[in-house]
Design a protein around this motif. Sequence first.
Motif, mmCIF file in Angstrom:
data_model
loop_
_atom_site.group_PDB
_atom_site.id
_atom_site.type_symbol
_atom_site.label_atom_id
_atom_site.label_comp_id
_atom_site.label_asym_id
_atom_site.label_seq_id
_atom_site.Cartn_x
_atom_site.Cartn_y
_atom_site.Cartn_z
ATOM 1 N N LYS A 34 7.090 7.287 -2.518
ATOM 2 C CA LYS A 34 8.379 7.903 -2.194
ATOM 3 C C LYS A 34 8.185 9.224 -1.457
ATOM 4 O O LYS A 34 8.921 9.541 -0.527
ATOM 5 N N ARG A 35 7.194 9.974 -1.849
ATOM 6 C CA ARG A 35 6.999 11.318 -1.305
ATOM 7 C C ARG A 35 6.312 11.351 0.044
ATOM 8 O O ARG A 35 6.510 12.286 0.799
ATOM 9 N N SER A 36 5.473 10.373 0.323
ATOM 10 C CA SER A 36 4.685 10.513 1.540
ATOM 11 C C SER A 36 4.256 9.191 2.119
ATOM 12 O O SER A 36 3.668 8.371 1.440
ATOM 13 N N GLU A 37 4.532 9.027 3.412
ATOM 14 C CA GLU A 37 4.058 7.822 4.083
ATOM 15 C C GLU A 37 2.542 7.820 4.168
ATOM 16 O O GLU A 37 1.911 6.772 4.208
ATOM 17 N N ASN A 38 1.902 9.006 4.176
ATOM 18 C CA ASN A 38 0.443 9.061 4.200
ATOM 19 C C ASN A 38 -0.139 8.482 2.925
ATOM 20 O O ASN A 38 -1.098 7.728 2.950
ATOM 21 N N HIS A 39 0.439 8.846 1.785
ATOM 22 C CA HIS A 39 -0.041 8.299 0.525
ATOM 23 C C HIS A 39 0.230 6.806 0.444
ATOM 24 O O HIS A 39 -0.588 6.051 -0.053
ATOM 25 N N ALA A 40 1.387 6.403 0.926
ATOM 26 C CA ALA A 40 1.739 4.983 0.845
ATOM 27 C C ALA A 40 0.723 4.136 1.591
ATOM 28 O O ALA A 40 0.365 3.051 1.161
ATOM 29 N N ALA A 41 0.243 4.642 2.718
ATOM 30 C CA ALA A 41 -0.715 3.880 3.501
ATOM 31 C C ALA A 41 -2.091 3.891 2.850
ATOM 32 O O ALA A 41 -2.863 2.964 3.009
ATOM 33 N N ALA A 42 -2.403 4.953 2.111
ATOM 34 C CA ALA A 42 -3.765 5.136 1.624
ATOM 35 C C ALA A 42 -3.984 4.627 0.208
ATOM 36 O O ALA A 42 -5.104 4.614 -0.264
ATOM 37 N N ILE A 43 -2.939 4.221 -0.487
ATOM 38 C CA ILE A 43 -3.108 3.892 -1.897
ATOM 39 C C ILE A 43 -2.606 2.495 -2.210
ATOM 40 O O ILE A 43 -1.649 2.019 -1.625
#
Length: 197
Positions: A34-43
Amino acid sequence: MPRRALDNPLVLAVLGLLLEQPAHPYQMLAELRKRSENHAAAINRGSLYNIVDALDEAGWATAQGQQREGNRPERTVYALTPAGHRELVRRLDSQIRTPEREFSRFLGAVSYLGALGPDGATEALTERGTRLRERTAADQQRLAEALAAGVPRLHVIEAEYALSLADAELTWIDAVIDDIHTGALTWPGATAAPLEP
């Protein structure tokens, strides 16, 4: 496995979430996405569970109990330990103080911009600029809404930073496009010797 998992850059984000409140891994995953598209892609779920297991094994997080919502299976809720809080502070301090060269996909692509030729490079950079401006406008709107709703600025400071990076990137893109148009950025001519295979 624990040492490698503890080197994952997402450890900082997970420790930060646990600083806010105890959570089970599924909640953490949803919040990171929810907070970050960067995290969504990396996790993904597997890597997050490995990180949580490693945090537990290192004594930085501890199982606090089970939680059940509706007919879903029970999930283990984790809380930050004092040692985990110290590690979070240590990592934050180090990462804020020490600039590192971070390699992005865009930087990798820009390294070979010449392969597109002047027209292709101009077209690709123009499209990136358009998309980045649209995303930045939406991000600015969300930030303004959060601040208007009373969210403390410190809680959205990373959004300000991301917007500043996007502005700097747009300035650079516009300058490169202008340099292509004016001839300040040149491509090797057709008379250049072909590369040997």
